[in-house]
Write a protein that holds these residues in place. Structure first.
Motif, short mmCIF file in Angstrom:
data_model
loop_
_atom_site.label_atom_id
_atom_site.label_comp_id
_atom_site.label_asym_id
_atom_site.label_seq_id
_atom_site.Cartn_x
_atom_site.Cartn_y
_atom_site.Cartn_z
N VAL A 744 0.86 -1.18 0.00
CA VAL A 744 0.00 0.00 0.00
C VAL A 744 0.90 1.23 0.00
CG1 VAL A 744 -1.84 1.23 1.19
CG2 VAL A 744 -1.72 -1.27 1.32
N ILE A 745 0.72 2.12 -0.99
CA ILE A 745 1.54 3.32 -1.12
C ILE A 745 0.63 4.53 -0.94
CG2 ILE A 745 3.05 4.63 -2.65
CD1 ILE A 745 3.80 2.00 -4.00
N MET A 746 0.91 5.33 0.09
CA MET A 746 0.00 6.42 0.42
C MET A 746 0.76 7.67 0.81
SD MET A 746 -1.42 4.58 3.90
CE MET A 746 -2.89 5.59 3.95
N GLU A 747 0.10 8.81 0.54
CA GLU A 747 0.64 10.11 0.89
C GLU A 747 -0.20 10.78 1.98
OE1 GLU A 747 1.75 13.88 -1.83
OE2 GLU A 747 -0.37 13.40 -1.76
N SER A 748 -1.51 10.51 1.96
CA SER A 748 -2.43 11.21 2.85
C SER A 748 -3.05 10.24 3.84
CB SER A 748 -3.57 11.84 2.04
OG SER A 748 -3.06 12.58 0.96
N PRO A 749 -3.35 10.71 5.05
CA PRO A 749 -4.09 9.87 5.99
C PRO A 749 -5.46 9.54 5.42
CG PRO A 749 -3.19 11.82 7.08
CD PRO A 749 -3.04 12.04 5.61
N SER A 750 -5.95 8.36 5.73
CA SER A 750 -7.26 7.95 5.25
C SER A 750 -8.36 8.58 6.09
CB SER A 750 -7.37 6.43 5.29
OG SER A 750 -8.62 6.00 4.80
N VAL A 751 -9.47 8.93 5.44
CA VAL A 751 -10.59 9.52 6.18
C VAL A 751 -11.49 8.43 6.77
CG1 VAL A 751 -10.61 11.60 4.79
CG2 VAL A 751 -12.11 9.70 4.15
N ASP A 752 -11.33 7.19 6.32
CA ASP A 752 -12.14 6.13 6.89
C ASP A 752 -11.26 5.22 7.76
OD1 ASP A 752 -10.70 4.89 4.90
OD2 ASP A 752 -12.40 3.80 4.04
N ASN A 753 -11.91 4.31 8.42
CA ASN A 753 -11.21 3.39 9.30
C ASN A 753 -10.37 2.42 8.47
OD1 ASN A 753 -11.22 0.50 10.51
ND2 ASN A 753 -11.47 1.82 12.28
N ALA A 770 3.01 -1.32 4.22
CA ALA A 770 2.42 0.01 4.08
C ALA A 770 3.54 1.03 3.95
CB ALA A 770 1.54 0.33 5.28
N VAL A 771 3.51 1.79 2.87
CA VAL A 771 4.59 2.73 2.54
C VAL A 771 4.01 4.13 2.48
CG1 VAL A 771 6.39 3.28 0.86
CG2 VAL A 771 5.60 0.91 1.11
N GLY A 772 4.65 5.09 3.13
CA GLY A 772 4.08 6.43 3.11
C GLY A 772 5.11 7.50 3.38
N ILE A 773 4.79 8.70 2.89
CA ILE A 773 5.54 9.90 3.23
C ILE A 773 4.63 10.77 4.09
CG2 ILE A 773 6.93 9.83 1.12
CD1 ILE A 773 5.13 12.11 0.04
N ARG A 796 8.43 4.19 6.36
CA ARG A 796 8.32 5.65 6.27
C ARG A 796 9.43 6.17 5.36
NH1 ARG A 796 6.47 4.72 11.39
NH2 ARG A 796 4.66 5.96 12.02
N LEU A 797 9.04 6.98 4.40
CA LEU A 797 10.00 7.55 3.46
C LEU A 797 10.01 9.07 3.60
CD1 LEU A 797 9.06 5.53 0.25
CD2 LEU A 797 10.78 4.96 1.95
N GLU A 798 11.17 9.66 3.36
CA GLU A 798 11.23 11.13 3.29
C GLU A 798 10.50 11.62 2.06
OE1 GLU A 798 15.41 11.84 3.31
OE2 GLU A 798 15.49 12.08 5.49
N SER A 799 10.64 10.87 0.97
CA SER A 799 9.96 11.19 -0.28
C SER A 799 9.85 9.91 -1.08
CB SER A 799 10.73 12.25 -1.08
OG SER A 799 11.87 11.66 -1.68
N PHE A 800 9.03 9.93 -2.12
CA PHE A 800 8.89 8.74 -2.96
C PHE A 800 10.10 8.51 -3.85
CE2 PHE A 800 4.16 9.29 -2.27
CZ PHE A 800 4.06 8.16 -1.47
N LEU A 801 11.06 9.39 -3.78
CA LEU A 801 12.33 9.12 -4.45
C LEU A 801 13.04 7.93 -3.82
CD1 LEU A 801 13.63 12.81 -4.67
CD2 LEU A 801 12.71 11.46 -6.56
N GLN A 802 12.66 7.58 -2.59
CA GLN A 802 13.31 6.49 -1.86
C GLN A 802 12.60 5.17 -2.01
OE1 GLN A 802 13.20 8.64 1.99
NE2 GLN A 802 15.39 8.27 2.06
N LEU A 803 11.72 5.05 -2.97
CA LEU A 803 10.98 3.79 -3.14
C LEU A 803 11.89 2.60 -3.45
CD1 LEU A 803 7.80 5.05 -5.00
CD2 LEU A 803 7.84 3.81 -2.83
N VAL A 804 13.14 2.86 -3.77
CA VAL A 804 14.09 1.77 -3.99
C VAL A 804 14.21 0.90 -2.73
CG1 VAL A 804 16.12 3.12 -3.30
CG2 VAL A 804 16.39 1.19 -4.87
N ILE A 805 13.97 1.49 -1.56
CA ILE A 805 13.99 0.72 -0.30
C ILE A 805 12.93 -0.37 -0.34
CG2 ILE A 805 13.54 0.88 2.19
CD1 ILE A 805 14.69 3.73 2.06
N VAL A 806 11.75 -0.02 -0.83
CA VAL A 806 10.65 -0.99 -0.94
C VAL A 806 10.99 -2.05 -1.98
CG1 VAL A 806 8.18 -1.27 -1.27
CG2 VAL A 806 9.07 0.87 -0.33
#
Length: 1444
Positions: A744-753, A770-773, A796-806
């Motif tokens: 799961v790749i996300m930038e924003s908190p989810s509004v639902d549970n 779960a991957v996110g900035i 947790r990533l500083e930015s999606f430029l670091q997706l190589v970690i995933v």
């Protein structure tokens, strides 16, 4: 018939036909809504009737049914509890009956916890919520006192989820708190009465209000499709003149105008945000940008605007919105490039100056629209409006035709926003050039680099929001020429390059210079936009080979998300260039055409306009996809990003492409699916859509950015994965045992549970990463979604430029190329097999479980399953390990004591019989009671353990009671779930605490708890020498070096330190090794921890081989070692050694030193395996955070019995009426076991001894064991007992039988080699189903499964389909009729042992000798055989033989 009789007849008929509705139903039938009542029930019993009456009146006003209005009820005091859910009742009469019978529970006022409770337990799709269908969601909270916990965050979470929140207070309720939790406008959603007797009267007034709100929310006009379909991203502030000159009637027309404009906008906090300010000679803020997450709410606010009078101070109002509305704190997204717009609506000239305020807005990049109504001084409006005026200035004659301008304004607004967005879609980058100016760099090379860099800069569009350029040079250290934010124009940069850049000389330390770039340039302070996802490039020029290592430093930059290009000039080393950059260029200083082409190649890479030509070679492109395939179903769930974050979309697509290229995509190997989500999930392609990587890459190439639509509902999307993606109809292979993985790749908190849907998905067998900035990473969503443990699965990533970690994480899991390359025939399992704990001789263990009302029934079942699984790992018995269970809430509910049940089967049955009690949570009182329970029931001098499981905060203090238990020698483990308080858990258990978000994760922490208890017990008497050899090279960041020290400190804390117990020493290495302290230097934990704390990092290269050589003498007695005890070396490194590690590592192992190799980040698994020479002792982690809890696993390995132990489990299946098969067993089985007992030492020198133990098991039809001998040395007496029991049992060779034997063989064995031997008269189930069970047992840690055919087997070849683990003679079926069966079986067992303990896959045996003639049949047996005709005869003869 009389007049009145006729009248009443008409009335009654009309009523029966539905013409006259019951007066109690206020809500019209067409209304829809989900309404949740949350009632504070800690009230005086005399007021209970008023509260029930209040609820009754409100519920009675609704048209309750499944398709119209649904109602649910929860109550709260100290803890919340559900009375009934939205899906419980679909008839009003049932709802009203429940309300009339409502029982009140006294206690405190945990309103905040209860608000969160209804969000997570009532407003969910699985319990009846229809939010996903657009049905209005409403909550009514009734409180009678001040809240005792935080209410702001849960109330905000409810509102963010789109739930309308009414707050009703009575008596001592705090009115300020009611207003804090209620929806806006506060006056509409907040009610208060001073006494309970007034509640029924309030209900009469409130019921019409609730129904009107539901009706408005359900109106389709509120959800009118936006006009700006493509221009869906802007921050718009309306500035509305409400001065005296407008008048009330005209102000209503202004509101209608605003209403029409807002209807045409796509409003949400991720798309168009709206704010509004009224002004006259005073400022009246209405609502800010950050508050406009729902269009319905914005429209309601506009409808509720009140008219006020006064003068017209437009200048002050413009300045006010600039300073107070268009700010990040108020919700402005200007820094993300979102268009900033002000719309001024006014009818007259300003009383103050407008020019300065308007100019300042425009200088800030704000676009200003002006709508004037009959304004005479148009020049003033022109001062305010942006240009051109024909697009930004509207002036109408009167208010009556103002409404007609809404369409024109919307069209102009949309085109402007679209234009602004197109400007912002071009991708720019931050580029730093690092040039080699060491003493060996020639003047010609230096001038060429100056020319080349100037040429690149000349091709780029340079500026603050465009391409940013930095420049550094290096010799023996890095030196900054200019940072990204130093210069804004090309001319400034080129002037610096030619006038200020000089050769500095010094030695060439390229690795150190790369670290300098990382620390200096790729930081926000230097102007880097790395956190915004803007591509980062480093172009490295080098004129020769570096003196130090470069690979680790380059890897750190790549993991940060930096794209590295290496350009070689002069005497550059090709291999080193490839180690630095993913793209390599070698310069030709002479040819102009070649230079021009090189400029073009580098330029197209930076600008991303096209792929570079073939001549540009990718340094690591040769690796290709995995050579081997671990089958998996891999699904990516990706958030649809906002327009401002379009670069994130590009980074994710790039990540998907590189991941696909690195894996073995095939219908029989890895399958991939892709889903995007925002308000709703969108399946891009399913698991069975594409057959190979090329097809997926072709699809990814065609992906276009669409932008976010609506609010982010990750929970809804997770449910979609479970129901629509991980299914066999769309290519899912979970029923075949194929691992299921979601990323799961996300930038924003989810509004639902997200917690509950994630739990359901994990329960379905899916491992979730779960991957996110930020801001997703700042919320708890990543932890709630991901599989436990979060430090491995929440990234947790500083930015999606670091997706190589995933990407690396997935490759490490799905691409075991290391194992395949070194040990080609080794079977590979994704997870380490579960270890049992049967070598713990004695322990008294209690579970203390929370049975309060906040725990759902399914969660209570999970808790019971957890207990049963833990129990299964121990050897249960009255003189061995004993278990008891105590359940509590606000009292002790149920319990059974240690001595009550003496077997695993009895314990499991007793646990199954536990019923949840419900109630509050008084953990402190329960802990106090446990002190008495242990005193009365536990054994003296036997280890005592308490495992506490709770889902909430205790209503009483816990610290004193917990300390009292510890003082009496009880070891406490605390497991907190969901709403548990981590501070409280630490008070209960100190460092032995666990926290999980859902009960399904109990399965994941089970092994940690077991391992900890096992190591605690077995390490008490353990003697061992342990030396840490830690990497202190400069590639390790200081904070990571500290994490390594923390890991060692935790290992010390959990070890039994002492001169005759466990000794620990520490060595550090970099380019050279260094002694920190010897094995016998410290005998106390305090001194040892202090010494670890004082270790300073060496900061140089990485020479692990040299360090291993240095380590060997430290195990000698002269340096504190004890060669007579087990000795261990734990190597921790983050990189690839610059020297050979294999010979010195072998020298250590030849001395019987057991090596654990822990690699972090860039460390290579192949090299780690060269060091340890045992896959089970290699640990590869993505980062140093992942070292958390690893010490428990290693300590368990250290303290567990060593050597190549072999546990052989034996089972017999005689399901047919085969008299001959029954007759063969007394002769065949002892002969086979005697031969297997001859298994001697193996080819490799393993620490410890070869230890073969036998166990004989008979599963019963109910799943319980009829007979279990336990593991022991060869015993003829035990075999005879086994055969007597077996003679009275008929089994079937089916899945249940095989699973039962296999589980027993695995879970109650701590040997390295676990083998199951089954003698059978034939398969009784489909061979394919049995084969799948066999493969599952193999994956869980069974080393071999051997099947021997008895008399009566029809198809011996079918047995071979189920077997695994056999050697070269695997083509030959095993049968009792095979004359050399004992010798063949011994060779097969030897093969399994060699492969498991020594990694030897081929072993030569001498040829078998000639078989002698068979002897004659003995007299007694001959007599018996002649007279036997029935099964009863055989059994009689069998017993006579045993007795003789």
């Amino acid at each position: 018939m009389g007049t009145w009789k006729t009248f009443w007849l008409i009335i009654s008929l009309a009523a029966s036909l539905g013409f006259i509705k019951s007066q109690m139903i206020v809500c019209r039938e067409a209304s829809k809504g989900d309404v949740v009542f949350l009632v504070h029930t800690s009230v005086n019993p005399q007021h209970a009737r008023s509260v029930r009456r209040f609820l009754y009146i409100l519920a009675n006003s609704f048209n309750v049914s499944k398709d119209t209005i649904r109602v649910s009820l929860a109550q709260y005091s100290d803890t919340p509890a559900s009375e009934f859910l939205l899906s419980t009742y679909h008839r009003k009469s049932d709802v009203l009956r429940h309300i009339q019978q409502l029982q009140f529970k006294p206690g405190g006022n945990k309103m905040g916890q209860s608000l969160q409770f209804i969000l997570e337990h009532h407003f969910q799709e699985e319990v009846g919520s229809r939010a996903n269908q657009g049905v209005p969601q409403m909550a009514l909270v009734m409180s009678s006192g001040p809240a005792e916990d935080n209410i702001q965050e849960p109330a905000e979470a409810l509102r963010r989820a789109g739930i309308l929140l009414y707050a009703v207070g009575v008596g001592d309720a705090a009115q300020a708190e009611l207003r804090e939790i209620s929806s806006i406008p506060k006056d509409k959603f907040t009610f208060f009465v001073s006494n309970f007797s007034s509640l029924p009267g309030l209900a009469q007034k409130l019921r019409q209000e609730l129904c009107s709100t539901l009706a408005k929310e359900a109106q389709p006009t509120e959800h009118k499709s936006p006009v700006c379909a493509e221009a869906s991203l802007a921050d718009i502030v309306f500035l509305v003149d409400s001065s005296t000159s407008i008048g009330p009637q005209n102000f209503q027309k202004v509101k209608n105008f605003l209403h029409s404009v807002v209807l045409g906008l796509d409003i949400s906090n991720d798309q168009v945000q709206v704010g509004l300010v009224q002004y006259s000679d005073n400022i009246q803020p209405a609502f800010q940008l950050k508050q406009s997450s729902l269009k319905s709410m914005v429209l309601e606010w506009i409808r509720n605007l009140s008219y006020s009078t006064g003068g017209t101070n437009t200048g002050s109002a413009l300045e006010y919105i600039r300073a107070n509305y268009l700010t990040e704190m108020s919700g402005s997204r200007a820094k993300d490039g979102v268009p900033q717009i002000v719309i001024l609506v006014t009818d007259g000239e300003s009383n103050d100056e407008v020019q300065d305020a308007a100019d300042q807005l425009k200088r800030d990049g704000v676009l200003v629209y002006v709508v004037g109504v009959n304004v005479q001084d148009v020049q003033e409006l022109q001062k305010i409006a942006s240009e051109p005026f024909e697009k930004f200035l509207f002036n109408t004659e009167n208010f009556s035709i103002l409404q007609e301008f809404s369409g024109s304004l919307l069209q102009a607004l949309c085109s402007t926003v679209e234009r602004q967005m197109k400007k912002s879609t071009k991708t720019y980058a931050d580029v730093v050039f690092l040039i080699d100016t060491s003493q060996e760099t020639s003047q010609a090379s230096f001038q060429w680099m100056q020319y080349f860099i100037s040429g690149i800069i000349g091709m780029l569009e340079v500026g603050k929001d465009k391409y940013q350029i930095g420049l550094a040079q290096y010799g023996d250290q890095g030196y900054t020429e200019f940072l990204f934010n130093t210069y804004k124009t090309r001319n400034e940069m080129i002037t610096h390059i030619h006038e200020h850049l000089v050769l500095r000389g010094g030695s060439r330390r390229t690795g150190r210079a790369l670290r300098f770039l990382h620390q200096t340039f790729f930081q926000e302070a230097a102007g880097s936009r790395i956190f915004q996802g803007v591509p980062q490039y480093a172009v490295i020029f080098t004129s020769g080979k570096s003196e130090g290592e470069v690979g680790d430093a380059a890897q750190i930059l790549r993991k940060r998300g930096v794209n590295i290009m290496s350009v070689g000039v002069q005497d550059s080393d090709r291999t080193e260039l490839e180690g630095i950059g993913s793209l390599v260029f070698v310069a030709d200083l002479q040819g102009e055409d070649r230079v021009r082409q090189l400029l073009q190649d580098v330029n197209v890479v930076i600008q991303g306009t096209q792929q570079p030509e073939v001549r540009i070679e990718a340094a690591d492109g040769a690796a290709g996809a995995c050579p081997t395939a671990v089958p998996a179903d891999l699904v990516f769930l990706v958030e649809e990003f906002s327009r401002a974050r379009q670069s994130n979309f590009q980074q994710v697509v790039h990540f998907l492409k590189t991941t696909v290229q690195s894996l073995n995509i095939d219908p029989h190997a890895v399958r991939i699916s892709l889903v995007f989500y925002s308000e709703e999930p969108q399946l891009e392609f399913s698991l069975d859509t594409y057959q190979n990587a090329a097809q997926i890459l072709q699809h990814l190439d065609k992906l276009t950015f669409h932008g976010r639509r609506g609010r982010m509902k990750a929970g809804y999307a997770l449910d979609f994965l479970r129901n629509e993606v991980f299914i066999s109809e769309k290519g899912g292979r979970s029923n075949q045992g194929v691992p299921q993985i979601a990323v799961v790749i996300m930038e924003s908190p989810s509004v639902d549970n997200v917690s509950t849907p994630a739990s359901h998905l994990r329960r379905a067998g899916v491992t979730i990463y779960a991957v996110g900035i930020q801001p997703a990473s700042e919320s708890k969503d990543l932890e709630k979604i991901s599989t436990y443990p979060p430090w491995k699965h929440a990234i947790r990533l500083e930015s999606f430029l670091q997706l190589v970690i995933v990407e690396n994480k997935l490759k490490n899991r799905l691409c075991p190329e290391t194992v395949s390359r070194i040990y080609p025939q080794m079977s590979f399992t994704l997870e380490r097999s579960q270890e049992g704990c049967v070598h713990v001789e004695k322990a008294d263990i209690y579970f203390l479980i929370d049975g309060s009302g906040s725990i759902r029934p399914i969660d209570f079942i999970e808790m019971k399953a957890f207990m049963k699984e833990v129990i299964r790992m121990f050897h249960i018995g009255p003189d061995r390990v004993r278990f008891g269970v105590v359940q509590y809430s606000d009292k002790i509910i149920s319990q059974f004591f240690l001595s009550q049940y003496a077997s695993t089967a009895e314990l499991r049955t007793a646990i199954d019989d536990i019923q949840q009690g419900g109630g509050g949570t008084t953990t402190g009182e329960a802990l106090s009671r446990m002190a008495l329970v242990f005193e009365d029931t536990a054994r003296v001098s036997v280890a005592r353990y308490l495992i506490v499981i709770t889902d909430g905060q205790s209503s009483d203090p816990v610290a004193e009671a917990a300390q009292g238990l510890r003082d009496t020698g009880v070891n406490i483990y605390a497991i907190g779930v969901r709403d548990a308080n981590t501070t409280e858990l630490k008070e209960i258990a100190n460092n032995k605490m666990f926290f999980i978000y859902e009960f399904d994760s109990l399965t994941d922490i089970q092994q940690e708890v077991i391992r900890d208890i096992c190591s605690s017990e077995t390490c008490k008497s353990k003697k061992a020498d342990i030396i840490f050899l830690i990497d202190g090279s400069e590639s390790i960041a200081p904070k990571d070096f500290e994490k390594m020290k923390e890991f060692m400190e935790r290992m010390v804390n959990q070890s039994n330190i002492g001169a005759d117990k466990i000794q620990i020493g520490l060595l550090q290495f970099s380019s050279t090794p260094r002694e920190e302290f010897r094995l016998n230097q410290y005998s106390s934990k305090v001194d040892m921890r202090r010494a670890i704390l004082n270790v300073k990092q060496m900061n140089d290269g990485t020479r692990t081989g040299k360090a291993l050589n240095f380590t060997l003498p430290f195990f000698d007695s002269l340096r504190g070692g004890r060669p007579s005890v087990y000795q261990y070396l734990i190597v921790i490194t983050d990189g690839v050694s610059q020297d050979n590690v294999a010979p010195p590592a072998k020298a250590l192992r030849d001395r019987n030193i057991i090596i654990f190799a822990i690699g972090v980040g860039a460390a290579q698994r192949t090299q780690l395996l060269e060091i340890a020479n045992d896959q089970d002792k290699v640990y590869h982690e993505e980062n140093f955070e992942s070292l958390q809890n690893l010490e428990k696993e290693i300590l368990y390995e250290v303290c567990s019995p060593q050597g190549c132990g072999v546990d052989l489990s034996v089972g017999i299946d005689i399901s047919a009426s085969s008299e001959r098969a029954q007759w063969e067993l007394p002769e065949v089985l002892p002969r086979l076991m005697q031969q297997l007992a001859l298994l001697s030492n193996i080819s490799c020198d393993t620490p410890g001894q070869m230890d073969l133990r036998f166990r004989y098991v008979i599963p019963g039809s109910s799943g319980q064991l009829v007979f279990d001998s336990g593991f022991e040395k060869y015993s003829d007496e035990t075999i005879q007992k086994f055969l007597i029991h077996q003679a009275s049992v008929n089994n079937r060779m089916d899945v249940d039988f095989l699973q039962s034997l296999g589980d027993t063989a695995i879970h109650l064995s701590f040997a390295k080699v676990k083998v199951l031997l089954v003698l059978t008269d034939g398969l009784d189930e489909d061979p394919q189903r049995l084969r799948r069970t066999s493969e599952f047992l193999h994956s869980r840690g069974l080393s071999g499964l051997l099947l021997i055919g008895l008399e009566g087997v029809q198809k011996l070849e079918e047995l071979q389909e189920v077997e695994f683990g056999r050697g070269f003679a695997y083509r030959q079926p095993l049968s009792v009729h095979l004359p050399s069966l004992p010798r063949v079986l011994l060779k097969q067992l030897d093969t399994v042992v060699e492969r498991t303990c020594c990694h030897v896959y081929a072993k030569c045996y001498g040829d078998d000798g000639l078989r002698g003639d068979p002897g004659s049949l003995g007299r007694e047996v001959e007599f018996l055989v002649e007279g036997m005709h029935t099964k009863a005869d055989i059994l009689t003869a069998f017993f006579l033989i045993l007795q003789s």
